[in-house]
Write a protein that holds these residues in place. Sequence first.
Motif, mmCIF file in Angstrom:
data_model
loop_
_atom_site.group_PDB
_atom_site.id
_atom_site.type_symbol
_atom_site.label_atom_id
_atom_site.label_comp_id
_atom_site.label_asym_id
_atom_site.label_seq_id
_atom_site.Cartn_x
_atom_site.Cartn_y
_atom_site.Cartn_z
ATOM 1 N N LEU A 235 31.023 -19.604 -22.000
ATOM 2 C CA LEU A 235 31.500 -20.928 -22.406
ATOM 3 C C LEU A 235 33.029 -20.999 -22.320
ATOM 4 O O LEU A 235 33.715 -20.937 -23.344
ATOM 5 N N PRO A 236 33.572 -21.139 -21.128
ATOM 6 C CA PRO A 236 35.030 -21.337 -21.002
ATOM 7 C C PRO A 236 35.400 -22.735 -21.492
ATOM 8 O O PRO A 236 34.545 -23.570 -21.779
ATOM 9 N N ASP A 237 36.691 -22.993 -21.549
ATOM 10 C CA ASP A 237 37.162 -24.272 -22.075
ATOM 11 C C ASP A 237 36.588 -25.462 -21.316
ATOM 12 O O ASP A 237 36.289 -26.506 -21.917
ATOM 13 N N ALA A 238 36.423 -25.332 -20.001
ATOM 14 C CA ALA A 238 35.904 -26.442 -19.207
ATOM 15 C C ALA A 238 34.506 -26.844 -19.650
ATOM 16 O O ALA A 238 34.125 -28.022 -19.558
ATOM 17 N N VAL A 239 33.724 -25.885 -20.119
ATOM 18 C CA VAL A 239 32.378 -26.172 -20.629
ATOM 19 C C VAL A 239 32.455 -26.701 -22.056
ATOM 20 O O VAL A 239 31.795 -27.678 -22.419
ATOM 21 N N LEU A 240 33.267 -26.068 -22.884
ATOM 22 C CA LEU A 240 33.347 -26.452 -24.290
ATOM 23 C C LEU A 240 33.801 -27.890 -24.475
ATOM 24 O O LEU A 240 33.389 -28.558 -25.435
#
Length: 252
Positions: A235-240
């Motif tokens: 869950l990198p920032d782009a997903v979060l």
Amino acid sequence: MELVDRQIDGNGISEAQWQSCAWLQSLPEQTPQTLFAGIARVVVVSPHPDDEVLACGGVMACAHSAGLPVLVVSVTDGEACYPDHSLWLPQRLREERQRELDRALACLGLTHAQRHAWHIGDGTVTQHEAEVAARLLALLREDDLVLAPWMLDGHPDHEAVGRACARAASHRGCARREFPVWGWHWLDPQQAARAWSPAFRFRLSPQVQQRKRVAIGQFGTQTGTAPGLDCAPILPDAVLQRFQRDYEVLLG
């Protein structure tokens, strides 16, 4: 419906693309009073510990605040997320991901929520779909609201759990709504109106939104903050970003 290119790879559809989607911006809103009308219990069925908090942690917190019991079912322990990692082996991940969920639920005010962990192998739910449906059927009541993963979410565990929930809820005669997790990653926003209809927004207060952010942060094995992980997180920032909005989207 048939959808192609259901691939969970790369950064996926950006949050900026979703925020520019006219369909998403025009979704009708549903209040807790409407969503929970006639409901005696909310049952959240999650393929892996974290899916429930990401997709509908706000709904869960609001259900608790409305006085409804919330039952959380973890179908797997999510132990297969780093198959080649020397420090985070499956048994360690099984234990830690359940602890992470405990901490996340506490952040949402759900310290005493009833929980079931079925420990079905991560990545094998399709083979156990009939078992999951049977166990759910034995668990559900007519006045439940079941929150389940979207049946076309793109991850085989999510889709199998979604189908099992649909089957069990239909047999029991209880209400069901679906939540997308990985669908936000791969679905073309121009297809959303066709793929996700009907759908609605559930607005989160600033307080609930903040509690949800803190809850998501408890999943260090997924966000990359767990000690010794030293690899790209699930869950990198782009997903979060897709789960840090001031609303959640439910289908059905």
